[in-house]
Design a protein around this motif. Structure first.
Motif, mmCIF file in Angstrom:
data_model
loop_
_atom_site.group_PDB
_atom_site.id
_atom_site.type_symbol
_atom_site.label_atom_id
_atom_site.label_comp_id
_atom_site.label_asym_id
_atom_site.label_seq_id
_atom_site.Cartn_x
_atom_site.Cartn_y
_atom_site.Cartn_z
ATOM 1 N N SER A 206 34.353 30.095 -22.851
ATOM 2 C CA SER A 206 34.791 31.120 -23.792
ATOM 3 C C SER A 206 34.161 32.466 -23.426
ATOM 4 C CB SER A 206 34.343 30.716 -25.198
ATOM 5 O OG SER A 206 32.916 30.731 -25.264
ATOM 6 N N PRO A 207 34.554 33.559 -24.093
ATOM 7 C CA PRO A 207 33.870 34.847 -23.879
ATOM 8 C C PRO A 207 32.362 34.751 -24.114
ATOM 9 C CG PRO A 207 35.915 35.195 -25.062
ATOM 10 C CD PRO A 207 35.743 33.709 -24.962
ATOM 11 N N PHE A 208 31.952 33.918 -25.052
ATOM 12 C CA PHE A 208 30.534 33.683 -25.331
ATOM 13 C C PHE A 208 29.815 33.169 -24.087
ATOM 14 C CE2 PHE A 208 27.573 30.257 -27.013
ATOM 15 C CZ PHE A 208 26.539 31.106 -27.371
ATOM 16 N N ALA A 351 32.324 35.742 -38.315
ATOM 17 C CA ALA A 351 33.622 35.118 -38.009
ATOM 18 C C ALA A 351 34.110 35.556 -36.626
ATOM 19 C CB ALA A 351 34.640 35.487 -39.084
ATOM 20 N N ALA A 352 33.895 36.819 -36.298
ATOM 21 C CA ALA A 352 34.285 37.317 -34.971
ATOM 22 C C ALA A 352 33.493 36.606 -33.879
ATOM 23 C CB ALA A 352 34.073 38.825 -34.901
ATOM 24 N N PHE A 353 32.202 36.393 -34.122
ATOM 25 C CA PHE A 353 31.392 35.672 -33.138
ATOM 26 C C PHE A 353 31.899 34.246 -32.947
ATOM 27 C CE2 PHE A 353 27.727 32.697 -32.613
ATOM 28 C CZ PHE A 353 27.571 32.884 -31.252
ATOM 29 N N LEU A 354 32.254 33.569 -34.033
ATOM 30 C CA LEU A 354 32.774 32.203 -33.920
ATOM 31 C C LEU A 354 34.068 32.185 -33.101
ATOM 32 C CD1 LEU A 354 32.105 30.856 -37.526
ATOM 33 C CD2 LEU A 354 30.794 30.396 -35.436
ATOM 34 N N LYS A 355 34.854 33.243 -33.232
ATOM 35 C CA LYS A 355 36.060 33.344 -32.401
ATOM 36 C C LYS A 355 35.687 33.499 -30.937
ATOM 37 C CE LYS A 355 40.448 35.821 -31.971
ATOM 38 N NZ LYS A 355 41.302 36.917 -32.500
ATOM 39 N N ALA A 356 34.578 34.198 -30.677
ATOM 40 C CA ALA A 356 34.137 34.393 -29.290
ATOM 41 C C ALA A 356 33.637 33.098 -28.666
ATOM 42 C CB ALA A 356 33.043 35.453 -29.233
ATOM 43 N N THR A 357 33.202 32.146 -29.485
ATOM 44 C CA THR A 357 32.754 30.848 -28.955
ATOM 45 C C THR A 357 33.927 29.895 -28.727
ATOM 46 O OG1 THR A 357 32.433 29.720 -31.092
ATOM 47 C CG2 THR A 357 30.604 31.077 -30.274
#
Length: 372
Positions: A206-208, A351-357
């Motif tokens: 992922s992006p993460f 929530a945005a961070f969870l999308k990045a994972t």
């Protein structure tokens, strides 16, 4: 006067925007360095945790691995409805490759249209799990396979009938011989093949992951802010840490619904220890935005609403009366959960961070044909 007020509001907006921009630049600079130099997360005393770790890059041997005889056999068995008593339900009925190896249902629908009581957990990265099922009742994938096959409300297959059913098919006899060295086989070989296939089901990067490996443009300012909050104010890393964003432990997060419609005593059903009432396994947050609805009962479909629950501290179901305090079975919310006082903007950032994972889905093709 109106012009003066307009100017004042504009000035406030400019100052706030500049402050926010400076804060975002500061966080980006803070995390745009090797993870060993990042600020330590907020971790409670006594909690065993591990730092974030990226997933491996694409394994070039993946496609040759999928040709291994036991894995080829396991894939066919996984998608074959012959493993059910009705010949209509396969493992993939609930663990669908097009829905990130879950089913996107509140709870699964199985044999004779019976519904389950717990949400289907995605099989992504199941090779790394230290226990299986929401209550941890199985320790290995081989052991796990028996439960859904036998369960009357899932696949409803009598094990004494399954092996003769498979042995009656020449194609399966040949596949078992290629995988295990002889045509004769029984349930252990079925379980081994299913487990071998499931161990290949892994998240894509992922992006993460890219950010962790030094590509510091891979995440937006909001996602970086969310990651910082995840590590600090939101206290998420007490339970969600390491490579797969889980501590592999069990916690009561206040959703036991004791003596109510959705009652589920969780880990207690396995251990019979009152201290385990309402405890459920910490799920991995890898690809979490692809695996809604969430929680052991699948009752939550909106990530903002779910984060708001955590923000509240999840203490609404703790004992209040003398009778409740005296009841050893009355669920106690894990002390790791506390009121967080996150703002709306901070919740949006998490929530945005969870999308990045969450990576893009890999939709494995189902077998074009099954042995018959």
């Amino acid at each position: 006067m109106k012009k003066l007020l307009s100017f004042a509001f504009l000035l406030i907006f400019v100052i706030c925007s500049a402050f926010l921009h400076d804060k975002q630049d500061s966080l980006r600079a803070l995390y745009s360095r090797p993870i060993s130099e990042w600020p330590k997360p907020t971790i409670d005393s006594g909690v065993v945790w591990s730092e974030f770790k990226s997933l491996p890059k694409i394994d070039t041997s993946y496609f040759s691995l999928m040709e291994r005889p036991d894995i080829k056999l396991g894939k066919l068995l996984f998608f074959d409805p012959l493993l059910s008593g009705s010949n209509q339900i396969s493992c993939s009925s609930c663990h669908n490759p097009q829905t990130s190896w879950g089913d996107h249902l509140t709870v699964p629908v199985g044999h004779d249209h019976q519904i389950g009581t717990r949400n289907t957990i995605s099989l992504l990265n199941v090779h790394a799990r230290k226990s299986l099922f929401w209550d941890g009742r199985a320790k290995t994938l081989e052991e796990q396979a028996l439960f859904p096959i036998e369960a009357h409300h899932e696949m409803a297959m009598e094990l004494t009938k399954l092996i003769p059913k498979l042995k009656a098919i020449p194609g399966y006899r040949k596949l078992f011989e290629e995988a295990f060295g002889e045509e004769d086989f029984s349930m252990p070989e079925v379980m081994k093949a299913l487990a071998a296939f499931q161990r290949t089901l892994r998240s894509r990067r992922s992006p993460f992951d890219e950010f962790l490996d030094g590509k510091y443009t891979a995440m937006t300012d909001q996602e970086i802010q969310g990651m910082h909050l995840f590590r600090t104010k939101a206290r998420c890393m007490n339970c969600h840490n390491g490579e797969f964003l889980t501590d592999e432990d069990f916690h009561n997060i206040g959703l036991t619904y004791y003596k109510r419609k959705y009652e589920d005593l969780g880990r207690y059903e396995v251990t019979k220890n009152p201290a385990d009432v309402g405890k459920f396994r910490t799920p991995s947050l890898r690809d979490v935005m692809n695996t809604a609805p969430w929680m052991h009962n699948g009752l939550f479909e909106d990530i903002i609403g779910l984060l708001n629950l955590y923000n509240s501290g999840m203490i609404m179901n703790n004992p209040k009366t003398a009778e409740q305090h005296a009841d050893p079975m009355f669920p106690r919310t894990d002390p790791l959960l506390k009121k967080l006082d996150l703002t709306k903007e901070e919740i949006q950032a998490i929530a945005a961070f969870l999308k990045a994972t969450t990576a893009t889905k890999y939709r494995m093709n189902r077998p074009e044909s099954l042995p018959r």
